[in-house]
Design a protein around this motif. Structure first.
Motif, PDB file in Angstrom:
ATOM      1  N   ALA A 128      -8.684   4.270   2.731  1.00 42.42           N
ATOM      2  CA  ALA A 128      -7.651   5.175   3.232  1.00 42.42           C
ATOM      3  C   ALA A 128      -8.145   5.991   4.416  1.00 42.42           C
ATOM      4  O   ALA A 128      -7.351   6.408   5.261  1.00 42.42           O
ATOM      5  CB  ALA A 128      -7.183   6.101   2.112  1.00 42.42           C
ATOM      6  N   PHE A 129      -9.454   6.218   4.490  1.00 48.61           N
ATOM      7  CA  PHE A 129     -10.034   6.943   5.623  1.00 48.61           C
ATOM      8  C   PHE A 129     -10.768   6.007   6.583  1.00 48.61           C
ATOM      9  O   PHE A 129     -11.549   6.453   7.424  1.00 48.61           O
ATOM     10  CB  PHE A 129     -11.007   8.018   5.136  1.00 48.61           C
ATOM     11  N   GLY A 130     -10.522   4.701   6.462  1.00 45.22           N
ATOM     12  CA  GLY A 130     -11.221   3.747   7.300  1.00 45.22           C
ATOM     13  C   GLY A 130     -12.553   3.345   6.702  1.00 45.22           C
ATOM     14  O   GLY A 130     -12.818   3.541   5.505  1.00 45.22           O
ATOM     15  N   TYR A 144      -5.265  -1.350   6.406  1.00 47.31           N
ATOM     16  CA  TYR A 144      -5.950  -0.676   5.314  1.00 47.31           C
ATOM     17  C   TYR A 144      -5.105  -0.658   4.044  1.00 47.31           C
ATOM     18  O   TYR A 144      -5.627  -0.817   2.935  1.00 47.31           O
ATOM     19  CB  TYR A 144      -6.278   0.767   5.704  1.00 47.31           C
ATOM     20  N   ALA A 145      -3.815  -0.453   4.197  1.00 46.67           N
ATOM     21  CA  ALA A 145      -2.950  -0.367   3.014  1.00 46.67           C
ATOM     22  C   ALA A 145      -2.923  -1.686   2.255  1.00 46.67           C
ATOM     23  O   ALA A 145      -2.905  -1.702   1.022  1.00 46.67           O
ATOM     24  CB  ALA A 145      -1.539   0.039   3.427  1.00 46.67           C
ATOM     25  N   ALA A 146      -2.913  -2.798   2.978  1.00 46.67           N
ATOM     26  CA  ALA A 146      -2.941  -4.110   2.320  1.00 46.67           C
ATOM     27  C   ALA A 146      -4.297  -4.350   1.667  1.00 46.67           C
ATOM     28  O   ALA A 146      -4.383  -4.852   0.534  1.00 46.67           O
ATOM     29  CB  ALA A 146      -2.634  -5.212   3.335  1.00 46.67           C
ATOM     30  N   ALA A 147      -5.364  -3.981   2.366  1.00 49.70           N
ATOM     31  CA  ALA A 147      -6.712  -4.181   1.823  1.00 49.70           C
ATOM     32  C   ALA A 147      -6.918  -3.381   0.552  1.00 49.70           C
ATOM     33  O   ALA A 147      -7.566  -3.855  -0.402  1.00 49.70           O
ATOM     34  CB  ALA A 147      -7.745  -3.780   2.868  1.00 49.70           C
ATOM     35  N   ASP A 148      -6.355  -2.183   0.497  1.00 52.67           N
ATOM     36  CA  ASP A 148      -6.546  -1.320  -0.669  1.00 52.67           C
ATOM     37  C   ASP A 148      -5.767  -1.783  -1.889  1.00 52.67           C
ATOM     38  O   ASP A 148      -5.901  -1.200  -2.975  1.00 52.67           O
ATOM     39  CB  ASP A 148      -6.164   0.123  -0.321  1.00 52.67           C
ATOM     40  N   THR A 206      -2.106   4.565   0.554  1.00 54.49           N
ATOM     41  CA  THR A 206      -2.834   4.757   1.805  1.00 54.49           C
ATOM     42  C   THR A 206      -1.899   5.269   2.899  1.00 54.49           C
ATOM     43  O   THR A 206      -0.951   4.574   3.276  1.00 54.49           O
ATOM     44  CB  THR A 206      -3.481   3.432   2.251  1.00 54.49           C
ATOM     45  N   PRO A 207      -2.105   6.500   3.398  1.00 55.87           N
ATOM     46  CA  PRO A 207      -1.114   7.084   4.309  1.00 55.87           C
ATOM     47  C   PRO A 207      -1.015   6.403   5.670  1.00 55.87           C
ATOM     48  O   PRO A 207       0.093   6.104   6.131  1.00 55.87           O
ATOM     49  CB  PRO A 207      -1.562   8.543   4.434  1.00 55.87           C
ATOM     50  N   LEU A 208      -2.141   6.150   6.339  1.00 56.64           N
ATOM     51  CA  LEU A 208      -2.117   5.430   7.608  1.00 56.64           C
ATOM     52  C   LEU A 208      -2.253   3.950   7.302  1.00 56.64           C
ATOM     53  O   LEU A 208      -3.305   3.490   6.874  1.00 56.64           O
ATOM     54  CB  LEU A 208      -3.255   5.903   8.521  1.00 56.64           C
ATOM     55  N   ASP A 224       1.292  13.462   4.561  1.00 58.77           N
ATOM     56  CA  ASP A 224       1.841  12.316   3.837  1.00 58.77           C
ATOM     57  C   ASP A 224       1.061  12.031   2.558  1.00 58.77           C
ATOM     58  O   ASP A 224       1.650  11.671   1.529  1.00 58.77           O
ATOM     59  CB  ASP A 224       1.854  11.073   4.737  1.00 58.77           C
ATOM     60  N   ALA A 225      -0.263  12.174   2.602  1.00 61.88           N
ATOM     61  CA  ALA A 225      -1.058  11.970   1.388  1.00 61.88           C
ATOM     62  C   ALA A 225      -0.698  12.998   0.318  1.00 61.88           C
ATOM     63  O   ALA A 225      -0.606  12.668  -0.876  1.00 61.88           O
ATOM     64  CB  ALA A 225      -2.547  12.048   1.718  1.00 61.88           C
ATOM     65  N   LEU A 226      -0.474  14.235   0.724  1.00 62.79           N
ATOM     66  CA  LEU A 226      -0.048  15.260  -0.231  1.00 62.79           C
ATOM     67  C   LEU A 226       1.326  14.922  -0.814  1.00 62.79           C
ATOM     68  O   LEU A 226       1.558  15.080  -2.017  1.00 62.79           O
ATOM     69  CB  LEU A 226       0.008  16.620   0.461  1.00 62.79           C
TER      70      LEU A 226
END
Length: 374
Positions: free
Chosen positions: A316-318, A289-293, A259-261, A221-223
Motif C-alpha cells: 500500500a505504501f509501495g 499495487y492494489a491487484a498485487a495486494d 490499498t488507497p493508491l 481515503d485510507a481512513l
C-alpha cells in the motif's frame, strides 16, 4: 466488485497487459512482478508517477531516481522518524478527539468530512509547523480535485493554482524567519546543500507540494475505507475493542485489502521480457499495487480481512527505494483514529449509502455513520 474481478482476471490470464489509453502502457498485476519492478529503479524508472497524468513529473522525491533520489530521502527521512512521530502523537490524538466530538455528540454524521479529510490536513500542518487553522485551506484545495473529477488535463492546473502558490508562501515565510532545521522540514530543506549548492526555490516548493498532495488524499481515503470496514464488520469492531493491542496489525490489513493508491507509474529503461511479453525501452508501465495486494500467491485468503495477519508484506505504501516516506505519519493517524473511535463508542454502523471515489484512488467522498455510546 468489478475492480476485484478484473484484477483477478488479469493476474490469471494476462499478468502483463497492454492498454491503448493514456498514450499506451503496460499493466503488472501479480505480486512478485509488481514488487520486483518497484525494487528495480534502474530497470523501471520513476518520473511522472501517475499513468493518467503524464505531465505530473516534477514532484520531489517521488519522480527522482537513484542516486539523486537517495540524497533527497536522506534529507527528508528525519522529519518522519520514530522520534518525530512520538513528538507528534499527542497533538494528532488531540485532533482526532476534537474532530470526533461533534460526530459522537450528534450520534451520527459524515465521517469523511468530519474526520477523514480534516485529520490528514491537520497532521500535515503540525508536521510542517504551520498554524492549525491552515488545514481548512488545504482541505478546500483538495476538494478542487473532486470538483474537476480528477480530470488528468485539469489536475496540474489545480496543483499549480492552489498548492504551489500556498506552499510558495510558506517557503517565503521560512526563508525570512527560519525555524529549527532539525525539527522543521522546510527550514531544513532551505538550509541544506546538495553537491555544495543550496536547493533552488522551485525544488523546495516541489518538495512541499508533494508532501501535501501525497500525504492528504491517500491518507484520507485510507481512513475512510478503514471506517467503512469497521462499520460493516461488527465482529472486527468487537475484537478490536476487546484487544486494542491488535489495532496496529489491523491497520496493516486494512491498508492491504483497501490499498488507497491503486497503482504507480514507471518507465522501462531497457527492453524487458516478462511472461512472454516484451516491454520496450521507453514504454510506460503501471504497477498495480492494489491487484498485487490481493494476489493469492502472496496472501492466503486474500479477500478475507484478517486483522492479525502476519506477516503482511503489503505494498500500500509501495516498495523498494520509493517506499512512501510519509508512511509513518499515515500509520500514526490511522492507529489513533481507530483507538479513539473504538474507545468512545460501543457500535459503529452505516447510516446511509456512501459515495465512493473512482479510478486512481480507492476511498469515499462521503460516508454517513451512526455511533452508539459505550
Amino acid at each position: 466488485m468489478r475492480r476485484l474481478a478484473e484484477y483477478q482476471r488479469l493476474r490469471e490470464e494476462c499478468p502483463v497487459a497492454w492498454s491503448d489509453e493514456h498514450g499506451g502502457y503496460w499493466s503488472l498485476t501479480r505480486y512478485a512482478d509488481v514488487r520486483e519492478a518497484a525494487r528495480q529503479p534502474r530497470t523501471f524508472a520513476s518520473g511522472a508517477p501517475i499513468i493518467a497524468w503524464p505531465d505530473f513529473d516534477n514532484q520531489i522525491p517521488i519522480s527522482l531516481n537513484p542516486p539523486e533520489h537517495a540524497t533527497y530521502r536522506r534529507l527528508l527521512n528525519r522529519y518522519v522518524s520514530k522520534d518525530a512521530m512520538a513528538r507528534l502523537e499527542p497533538t494528532i490524538r488531540g485532533f482526532v478527539v476534537e474532530d470526533l466530538g461533534p460526530l459522537l455528540e450528534a450520534g451520527e454524521g459524515d465521517i469523511v468530512t468530519g474526520l477523514c479529510q480534516p485529520l490528514p490536513a491537520r497532521a500535515l500542518a503540525a508536521l510542517l509547523n504551520l498554524p492549525d487553522s491552515t488545514h481548512v485551506e488545504f482541505v478546500e484545495q483538495f476538494r478542487g480535485f473532486e470538483r474537476v473529477g480528477w480530470d488528468p488535463e485539469k489536475i496540474n492546473a489545480v496543483i499549480g493554482q492552489m498548492f504551489e502558490s500556498a506552499v510558495s508562501e510558506v517557503v517565503a515565510e521560512r526563508r525570512a524567519r527560519p525555524l529549527d532545521p532539525e525539527t522543521d522540514m522546510l527550514s531544513g530543506v532551505l538550509a541544506a546543500e546538495i553537491d555544495g549548492q543550496p536547493l533552488s526555490e522551485e525544488k523546495v516548493v516541489h518538495i512541499g507540494v508533494q508532501m501535501f498532495v501525497a500525504g492528504h488524499a491517500t491518507t484520507a481515503d485510507a481512513l475512510a475505507t478503514t471506517m467503512y470496514r469497521l462499520a460493516t464488520n461488527p465482529d472486527i469492531q468487537a475484537e478490536l475493542r476487546r484487544h486494542p493491542e491488535k489495532i496496529p496489525t489491523a491497520v496493516e490489513e486494512f491498508l492491504r485489502i483497501e490499498t488507497p493508491l491503486q497503482s504507480i507509474a514507471r518507465t522501462a529503461v531497457h527492453d524487458v521480457e516478462l511472461h512472454d511479453r516484451t516491454i520496450r525501452a521507453g514504454d510506460r508501465v503501471a504497477l498495480h499495487y492494489a491487484a498485487a495486494d490481493l494476489d493469492p500467491e502472496a496472501f492466503e485468503h486474500p479477500s478475507a480481512c484478517i486483522i492479525d495477519r502476519s506477516p503482511n508484506p503489503h505494498m500500500a505504501f509501495g516498495a523498494g527505494a520509493h517506499l512512501c516516506y510519509g508512511a509513518p505519519l499515515a500509520r500514526l493517524e490511522m492507529r489513533l483514529a481507530m483507538e479513539e473511535i473504538l474507545a468512545r463508542t460501543s457500535e459503529i454502523r452505516l447510516a446511509g449509502a456512501g459515495t465512493e471515489t473512482s479510478g486512481l484512488m480507492r476511498g469515499f467522498t462521503s460516508l454517513p455513520l451512526r455511533f452508539s455510546a459505550p
